[in-house]
Motif scaffolding. Sequence first.
Motif, PDB file in Angstrom:
ATOM      1  N   UNK A  34       0.837  -1.207   0.000  1.00 14.93           N
ATOM      2  CA  UNK A  34       0.000   0.000   0.000  1.00 14.93           C
ATOM      3  C   UNK A  34       0.868   1.251   0.000  1.00 14.93           C
ATOM      4  N   UNK A  35       1.887   1.253   0.833  1.00 16.87           N
ATOM      5  CA  UNK A  35       2.788   2.412   0.908  1.00 16.87           C
ATOM      6  C   UNK A  35       3.495   2.642  -0.428  1.00 16.87           C
ATOM      7  N   UNK A  36       3.977   1.577  -1.045  1.00 14.15           N
ATOM      8  CA  UNK A  36       4.655   1.701  -2.333  1.00 14.15           C
ATOM      9  C   UNK A  36       3.712   2.206  -3.415  1.00 14.15           C
ATOM     10  N   UNK A  37       2.474   1.752  -3.368  1.00 11.83           N
ATOM     11  CA  UNK A  37       1.506   2.156  -4.379  1.00 11.83           C
ATOM     12  C   UNK A  37       1.228   3.655  -4.304  1.00 11.83           C
ATOM     13  N   UNK A  38       0.898   4.159  -3.109  1.00  9.43           N
ATOM     14  CA  UNK A  38       0.600   5.598  -3.019  1.00  9.43           C
ATOM     15  C   UNK A  38       1.864   6.429  -3.240  1.00  9.43           C
ATOM     16  N   UNK A  39       3.017   5.900  -2.853  1.00  5.12           N
ATOM     17  CA  UNK A  39       4.277   6.604  -3.110  1.00  5.12           C
ATOM     18  C   UNK A  39       4.465   6.807  -4.609  1.00  5.12           C
ATOM     19  N   UNK A  51      -8.054   5.385  -5.626  1.00  6.10           N
ATOM     20  CA  UNK A  51      -7.049   4.492  -5.057  1.00  6.10           C
ATOM     21  C   UNK A  51      -6.651   4.954  -3.661  1.00  6.10           C
ATOM     22  N   UNK A  52      -6.405   6.246  -3.517  1.00  4.63           N
ATOM     23  CA  UNK A  52      -6.034   6.774  -2.206  1.00  4.63           C
ATOM     24  C   UNK A  52      -7.159   6.558  -1.195  1.00  4.63           C
ATOM     25  N   UNK A  53      -8.399   6.755  -1.619  1.00  9.41           N
ATOM     26  CA  UNK A  53      -9.539   6.526  -0.718  1.00  9.41           C
ATOM     27  C   UNK A  53      -9.624   5.063  -0.304  1.00  9.41           C
ATOM     28  N   UNK A  54      -9.429   4.164  -1.263  1.00 11.85           N
ATOM     29  CA  UNK A  54      -9.480   2.734  -0.954  1.00 11.85           C
ATOM     30  C   UNK A  54      -8.370   2.341   0.012  1.00 11.85           C
ATOM     31  N   UNK A  55      -7.172   2.855  -0.223  1.00 12.17           N
ATOM     32  CA  UNK A  55      -6.055   2.543   0.665  1.00 12.17           C
ATOM     33  C   UNK A  55      -6.287   3.116   2.051  1.00 12.17           C
ATOM     34  N   UNK A  56      -6.817   4.320   2.130  1.00 12.93           N
ATOM     35  CA  UNK A  56      -7.111   4.920   3.442  1.00 12.93           C
ATOM     36  C   UNK A  56      -8.098   4.056   4.213  1.00 12.93           C
ATOM     37  N   UNK A  57      -9.112   3.561   3.530  1.00 11.98           N
ATOM     38  CA  UNK A  57     -10.113   2.729   4.200  1.00 11.98           C
ATOM     39  C   UNK A  57      -9.550   1.427   4.729  1.00 11.98           C
ATOM     40  N   UNK A  69       8.511   2.782   8.585  1.00 13.90           N
ATOM     41  CA  UNK A  69       8.757   3.210   7.198  1.00 13.90           C
ATOM     42  C   UNK A  69       7.474   3.218   6.386  1.00 13.90           C
ATOM     43  N   UNK A  70       6.622   2.202   6.557  1.00 13.45           N
ATOM     44  CA  UNK A  70       5.332   2.166   5.864  1.00 13.45           C
ATOM     45  C   UNK A  70       4.491   3.373   6.237  1.00 13.45           C
ATOM     46  N   UNK A  71       4.467   3.693   7.538  1.00  9.29           N
ATOM     47  CA  UNK A  71       3.695   4.849   8.012  1.00  9.29           C
ATOM     48  C   UNK A  71       4.219   6.145   7.412  1.00  9.29           C
ATOM     49  N   UNK A  72       5.527   6.317   7.452  1.00 10.86           N
ATOM     50  CA  UNK A  72       6.131   7.546   6.938  1.00 10.86           C
ATOM     51  C   UNK A  72       5.893   7.697   5.442  1.00 10.86           C
ATOM     52  N   UNK A  73       6.096   6.640   4.686  1.00 14.91           N
ATOM     53  CA  UNK A  73       5.907   6.711   3.241  1.00 14.91           C
ATOM     54  C   UNK A  73       4.447   6.973   2.865  1.00 14.91           C
ATOM     55  N   UNK A  74       3.536   6.340   3.588  1.00 16.99           N
ATOM     56  CA  UNK A  74       2.116   6.534   3.308  1.00 16.99           C
ATOM     57  C   UNK A  74       1.695   7.954   3.653  1.00 16.99           C
ATOM     58  N   UNK A  75       2.115   8.434   4.808  1.00 19.10           N
ATOM     59  CA  UNK A  75       1.784   9.814   5.200  1.00 19.10           C
ATOM     60  C   UNK A  75       2.375  10.806   4.213  1.00 19.10           C
ATOM     61  N   UNK A  76       3.618  10.608   3.815  1.00 17.10           N
ATOM     62  CA  UNK A  76       4.266  11.480   2.846  1.00 17.10           C
ATOM     63  C   UNK A  76       3.483  11.508   1.531  1.00 17.10           C
ATOM     64  N   UNK A  78       0.291  10.764   0.913  1.00 11.64           N
ATOM     65  CA  UNK A  78      -0.999  11.444   1.027  1.00 11.64           C
ATOM     66  C   UNK A  78      -0.793  12.965   1.085  1.00 11.64           C
ATOM     67  N   UNK A  79       0.185  13.396   1.839  1.00  7.40           N
ATOM     68  CA  UNK A  79       0.449  14.840   1.946  1.00  7.40           C
ATOM     69  C   UNK A  79       0.922  15.416   0.619  1.00  7.40           C
ATOM     70  N   UNK A  80       1.830  14.738  -0.046  1.00  7.06           N
ATOM     71  CA  UNK A  80       2.374  15.208  -1.313  1.00  7.06           C
ATOM     72  C   UNK A  80       1.299  15.248  -2.403  1.00  7.06           C
ATOM     73  N   UNK A  81       0.432  14.260  -2.392  1.00  9.50           N
ATOM     74  CA  UNK A  81      -0.646  14.210  -3.395  1.00  9.50           C
ATOM     75  C   UNK A  81      -1.787  15.158  -3.042  1.00  9.50           C
ATOM     76  N   UNK A  82      -1.759  15.698  -1.829  1.00  6.88           N
ATOM     77  CA  UNK A  82      -2.821  16.610  -1.411  1.00  6.88           C
ATOM     78  C   UNK A  82      -4.136  15.907  -1.152  1.00  6.88           C
ATOM     79  N   UNK A  83      -4.044  14.661  -0.706  1.00  9.25           N
ATOM     80  CA  UNK A  83      -5.240  13.872  -0.437  1.00  9.25           C
ATOM     81  C   UNK A  83      -5.456  13.801   1.074  1.00  9.25           C
ATOM     82  N   UNK A  84      -6.612  14.257   1.512  1.00  8.96           N
ATOM     83  CA  UNK A  84      -6.959  14.154   2.931  1.00  8.96           C
ATOM     84  C   UNK A  84      -7.518  12.760   3.187  1.00  8.96           C
ATOM     85  N   UNK A  85      -7.042  12.127   4.226  1.00 11.45           N
ATOM     86  CA  UNK A  85      -7.508  10.772   4.519  1.00 11.45           C
ATOM     87  C   UNK A  85      -8.415  10.759   5.722  1.00 11.45           C
TER      88      UNK A  85
END
Length: 85
Positions: A34-39, A51-57, A69-76, A78-85
Amino acid sequence: AWAFAMAGVATETLFEAIATAAVNRIGDFKPQEMANMVWAYATTCIAAEGLFEAIAGVAVNKICSFNPQNLANTAWAFATAGVAA
């Protein structure tokens, strides 16, 4: 998507197809997947809101299995893409 992003081969058509396929199987993804995908999407600046909504859920229910690392990459991502989760 991660490999394509790393290789610099990212077209919207390709990434739309990947996102569609991934959303249908997102429940099977491990935290790193999941982290790699949103990254990949955040890195390439290709929008994939569904995709971001599905991953957030799914991530909410699997958050305890995310390593730092998964947490950091996923948070990064979402923030970089401007997607609120």
